[in-house]
Write an enzyme that holds these catalytic residues in place. Structure first.
Site, mmCIF file in Angstrom:
data_model
loop_
_atom_site.group_PDB
_atom_site.id
_atom_site.type_symbol
_atom_site.label_atom_id
_atom_site.label_comp_id
_atom_site.label_asym_id
_atom_site.label_seq_id
_atom_site.Cartn_x
_atom_site.Cartn_y
_atom_site.Cartn_z
ATOM 1 C CB VAL A 56 -0.877 -0.074 1.200
ATOM 2 C CG1 VAL A 56 -1.681 1.310 1.423
ATOM 3 C CG2 VAL A 56 -1.955 -1.193 1.302
ATOM 4 C CB CYS A 78 10.011 -7.388 21.851
ATOM 5 S SG CYS A 78 10.278 -8.422 23.620
ATOM 6 C CB THR A 118 4.409 -7.273 22.801
ATOM 7 O OG1 THR A 118 3.208 -7.296 23.053
ATOM 8 C CG2 THR A 118 5.583 -6.754 23.564
ATOM 9 C CB ALA A 173 1.930 -10.729 24.337
ATOM 10 C CB CYS A 191 8.374 -8.220 28.097
ATOM 11 S SG CYS A 191 9.852 -7.988 27.032
HETATM 12 P P1 FAD Z 1 4.692 -7.635 11.660
HETATM 13 O O1 FAD Z 1 4.745 -8.932 12.118
HETATM 14 O O2 FAD Z 1 6.270 -6.932 11.588
HETATM 15 O O3 FAD Z 1 4.085 -7.632 10.244
HETATM 16 C C1 FAD Z 1 4.049 -6.422 9.474
HETATM 17 C C2 FAD Z 1 3.619 -6.797 7.836
HETATM 18 O O4 FAD Z 1 3.072 -5.825 7.268
HETATM 19 C C3 FAD Z 1 4.970 -7.465 7.365
HETATM 20 O O5 FAD Z 1 4.416 -8.747 6.838
HETATM 21 C C4 FAD Z 1 5.147 -6.179 6.412
HETATM 22 O O6 FAD Z 1 5.587 -7.060 4.863
HETATM 23 C C5 FAD Z 1 3.721 -5.765 5.858
HETATM 24 N N1 FAD Z 1 3.878 -4.411 5.181
HETATM 25 C C6 FAD Z 1 4.602 -3.420 5.500
HETATM 26 N N2 FAD Z 1 4.657 -2.433 4.688
HETATM 27 C C7 FAD Z 1 3.316 -2.712 4.176
HETATM 28 C C8 FAD Z 1 2.698 -1.968 2.766
HETATM 29 N N3 FAD Z 1 3.092 -0.758 2.641
HETATM 30 N N4 FAD Z 1 1.542 -2.610 2.550
HETATM 31 C C9 FAD Z 1 1.191 -3.809 2.918
HETATM 32 N N5 FAD Z 1 1.741 -4.369 3.921
HETATM 33 C C10 FAD Z 1 2.933 -3.979 4.138
HETATM 34 N N6 FAD Z 1 6.656 -10.073 20.939
HETATM 35 C C11 FAD Z 1 6.130 -10.756 22.058
HETATM 36 O O7 FAD Z 1 5.207 -10.719 22.264
HETATM 37 N N7 FAD Z 1 7.163 -11.327 22.591
HETATM 38 C C12 FAD Z 1 8.473 -11.444 22.478
HETATM 39 O O8 FAD Z 1 9.054 -12.229 23.268
HETATM 40 C C13 FAD Z 1 8.834 -10.688 21.269
HETATM 41 N N8 FAD Z 1 10.236 -10.788 20.981
HETATM 42 C C14 FAD Z 1 10.659 -10.227 19.942
HETATM 43 C C15 FAD Z 1 12.023 -10.059 19.688
HETATM 44 C C16 FAD Z 1 12.380 -9.523 18.464
HETATM 45 C C17 FAD Z 1 14.099 -9.476 18.245
HETATM 46 C C18 FAD Z 1 11.479 -8.800 17.627
HETATM 47 C C19 FAD Z 1 11.922 -8.064 16.379
HETATM 48 C C20 FAD Z 1 10.322 -8.789 17.989
HETATM 49 C C21 FAD Z 1 9.682 -9.352 19.107
HETATM 50 N N9 FAD Z 1 8.360 -9.292 19.705
HETATM 51 C C22 FAD Z 1 7.996 -9.836 20.592
HETATM 52 C C23 FAD Z 1 7.377 -8.579 18.830
HETATM 53 C C24 FAD Z 1 6.670 -9.044 17.973
HETATM 54 O O9 FAD Z 1 7.333 -9.714 17.018
HETATM 55 C C25 FAD Z 1 5.862 -7.778 17.116
HETATM 56 O O10 FAD Z 1 5.290 -6.731 17.991
HETATM 57 C C26 FAD Z 1 4.656 -8.456 16.076
HETATM 58 O O11 FAD Z 1 5.481 -9.211 15.142
HETATM 59 C C27 FAD Z 1 3.886 -7.057 15.517
HETATM 60 O O12 FAD Z 1 3.127 -7.585 14.527
HETATM 61 P P2 FAD Z 1 2.807 -6.785 13.333
HETATM 62 O O13 FAD Z 1 1.703 -7.527 12.429
HETATM 63 O O14 FAD Z 1 2.282 -5.498 13.770
HETATM 64 O O15 FAD Z 1 3.961 -6.493 12.374
#
Ligand code: FAD
Length: 527
Positions: free
Chosen positions: A194, A277, A423, A425, A459
């Site tokens: 997007v 996180c 997170t 979670a 966390c």
């Molecule tokens: P994401 O899972 O990052 O997904 C976002 C998606 O949107 C991606 O697939 C991307 O390609 C897509 N996107 C981006 N731009 C566009 C666009 N322009 N158009 C369409 N799609 C797009 N959480 C916990 O609960 N416990 C933990 O122990 C923990 N440890 C972590 C450790 C690390 C090292 C990291 C990096 C994260 C950790 N997290 C943890 C956090 C957790 O992984 C994230 O909070 C979670 O993945 C967020 O989900 P999201 O869908 O918002 O983002």
């Protein structure tokens, strides 16, 4: 300069400097179209400066600005088409990243503003953790919904596993799946990014120029890891002892470094909040130190945690248990230290230290290994869109996750602008809330009140291999443990919490959360 040729006549690039104009002329360009509005970024040269530089080397210029995050109007597309046709070629067009210029080129080449297909009932932006979870939660309630997920990536990551990869516990491949295999049956997948939003038209514009219309829009594109905000970092990562668990390809390098490290100076950094996180920067410290302690090497290693923030962990109840490990591993704590530059080959990092009187100074540190966590910001196309709050995140009501001012828009996950901890979670609890409220607003709910999100985040702090302090909390840093104390005492390091993270949570993620099975995530409703 990252110049990309789109046709024999037109190329695009990110923002250029006035000094680049002579190089462009030497490369044969005859004209420049400026699509970025003056004053959009603090350090951006304005059109007059680019024009002055272009005039001196005989390049033509046209100022055809369009705002970021908003669908280009038919007038903007026509102006771009006219400039492309009339200017002497080859032509370079630029904006901040090149994305707007590319979109304008595509729309102008098609001779149209984006075509509007029939609206989907629900469009989800992002097929990451939050996007897939909310699609699954919607389908678990109504199996015949017309849902589309817009997601450009081919791969999907279980990011919470990366800390365990960096600690030598998980195999990195176990944290990755094909995106196509995770899209729930019946959901249409649109493989595109997007680029902007048109809330008045109930549509989103894709980077390839397509237009997708919605009745309800759920925005979940995660956040942007801003690696380039730290000078020298991108070229240093993955070599010279510079690593980060925040990238799939680098987490194994962390474990590699830790295993080979027998003595010297190990630095761990944490940027300003918000980050996803917030405990992950220090989890890397504890798992590394635990390994060095078991190997008998810790006494030869000086470990320092340079944290841009003022405290070890944002929820004070959990700090005493963590401080015991800081002392056990003899970690030096340096608060208010913000990494801004790194030189891998010279094994040197520079931090801006904030002093109590408001002044700041530069602090230099040599290292033998460094684990870096990058600054984190809302994605550009959100930050510059009408959906954003002042911080750049999607501006939702923190309880219902509905957009505060734009009808039919919802958000969850890292891009969402409430004050909860970013997170997986949190997204696990948010997905059912958004699903309930979307269906209620479509008159497909069962007459319930609004579903309410209480700011839950968690966390699991891996303080040693085999033990975790399981921090769980809601809005305002209020402790909110899910388990009875006899099973997991959240204020103490616990083996049961380690078993949960190491053995259960990956299945809870792949088989539960992404499949609409809302284990321990049933939403509550407004009274
Ligand atoms: P994401 O899972 O990052 O997904 C976002 C998606 O949107 C991606 O697939 C991307 O390609 C897509 N996107 C981006 N731009 C566009 C666009 N322009 N158009 C369409 N799609 C797009 N959480 C916990 O609960 N416990 C933990 O122990 C923990 N440890 C972590 C450790 C690390 C090292 C990291 C990096 C994260 C950790 N997290 C943890 C956090 C957790 O992984 C994230 O909070 C979670 O993945 C967020 O989900 P999201 O869908 O918002 O983002």
């Amino acid at each position: 300069m990252d110049v990309k040729q789109l046709s024999p006549r037109l190329s695009v690039s990110p923002q250029i400097a006035a000094a680049d104009v002579a190089t462009l002329a030497a490369q044969g360009f005859k004209s420049i179209i400026v699509n970025r509005p003056d004053g959009e970024g603090a350090d951006q040269p304005n059109f007059a400066e680019i024009k002055a530089a272009a005039d001196t080397v005989g390049l033509a210029t046209v100022y055809a600005p369009i705002a970021s995050g908003i669908a280009p109007s038919s007038d903007s597309v026509a102006a771009f088409a006219r400039a492309m046709a009339e200017l002497p070629g080859p032509v370079l067009a630029y904006c901040r990243s090149g994305a707007r210029s590319t979109l304008l080129f595509k729309l102008a080449s098609d001779g149209q503003t984006p075509a509007r297909a029939a609206a989907h009932d629900i469009v989800i932006v992002g097929g990451g953790t939050a996007g897939i979870a909310v699609a699954a939660s919607l389908l678990a309630r109504r199996s015949n919904l017309d849902i589309a997920i817009i997601e450009p990536a081919d791969e999907h990551f279980y990011q919470p596993g990366w800390t365990m990869v960096g600690g030598g516990v998980f195999d990195v491949a176990s944290t990755r799946r094909a995106e196509a295999d995770l899209i729930p049956a019946g959901v249409k997948r649109i493989k595109a990014a997007v680029a902007s939003f048109d809330p008045a038209d109930h549509s989103v514009i894709l980077a390839d120029g397509g237009k997708i219309a919605y009745k309800k829009l759920i925005v979940a594109p995660g956040l942007t890891l801003n690696w380039s905000a730290i000078e020298g970092l991108e070229e240093s990562l993955g070599q010279n002892g510079v690593t980060s668990n925040y990238r799939y390809d680098l987490a194994p390098y962390t474990w590699d470094l830790v295993q080979k490290f027998k003595g010297g100076k190990a630095l761990f950094t944490q940027p300003g909040m918000p980050i996803k996180c917030a405990g992950a920067p220090q989890k890397a410290i504890y798992l590394s130190c635990d390994h060095w302690l078991r190997q008998g090497d810790l006494k030869n290693i000086a470990v320092e945690f340079l944290n841009a923030g003022p405290v070890l962990f944002g929820v004070p109840d959990y700090v005493p248990a963590l401080m015991e490990y800081i002392r056990k591993y003899n970690v030096a704590l340096s608060f208010g230290h913000n990494l801004f530059k790194i030189d891998g080959p010279a094994k040197t990092a520079w931090f801006k230290r904030a002093n109590a009187d408001g002044s700041s100074e530069i602090v230099e540190r040599k290292f033998d290994m460094i684990h870096v966590v990058p600054p984190q910001i809302a994605p550009d196309f959100i930050r510059s869109s009408p959906l954003a709050n002042a911080g750049g995140w999607v501006d939702v009501d923190p309880a219902t996750l509905r957009h505060k001012s734009l009808a039919d828009i919802y958000s969850l996950g890292d891009a969402m602008g409430a004050t909860n901890a970013k997170t997986m979670a949190a997204a696990r609890k948010q997905a059912p809330v958004v699903a309930e409220n979307v269906l209620k607003d479509m008159a497909l709910g069962v007459g319930k009140a609004d579903a309410i999100y209480d700011g839950y985040g968690s966390c699991p702090l891996t303080v040693e291999r085999g033990k975790i302090v399981l921090a769980e909390f809601g809005y305002g840093g209020k402790r909110n443990p899910s388990f009875p104390k006899w099973l997991i005492d959240d204020l103490k390091p616990s083996r049961a919490a380690w078993a949960l993270k190491a053995h259960l949570l990956p299945s809870v993620y792949w088989q539960g959360m992404l499949k609409g099975r809302e284990w321990m995530a049933k939403p509550s409703f407004a009274k």
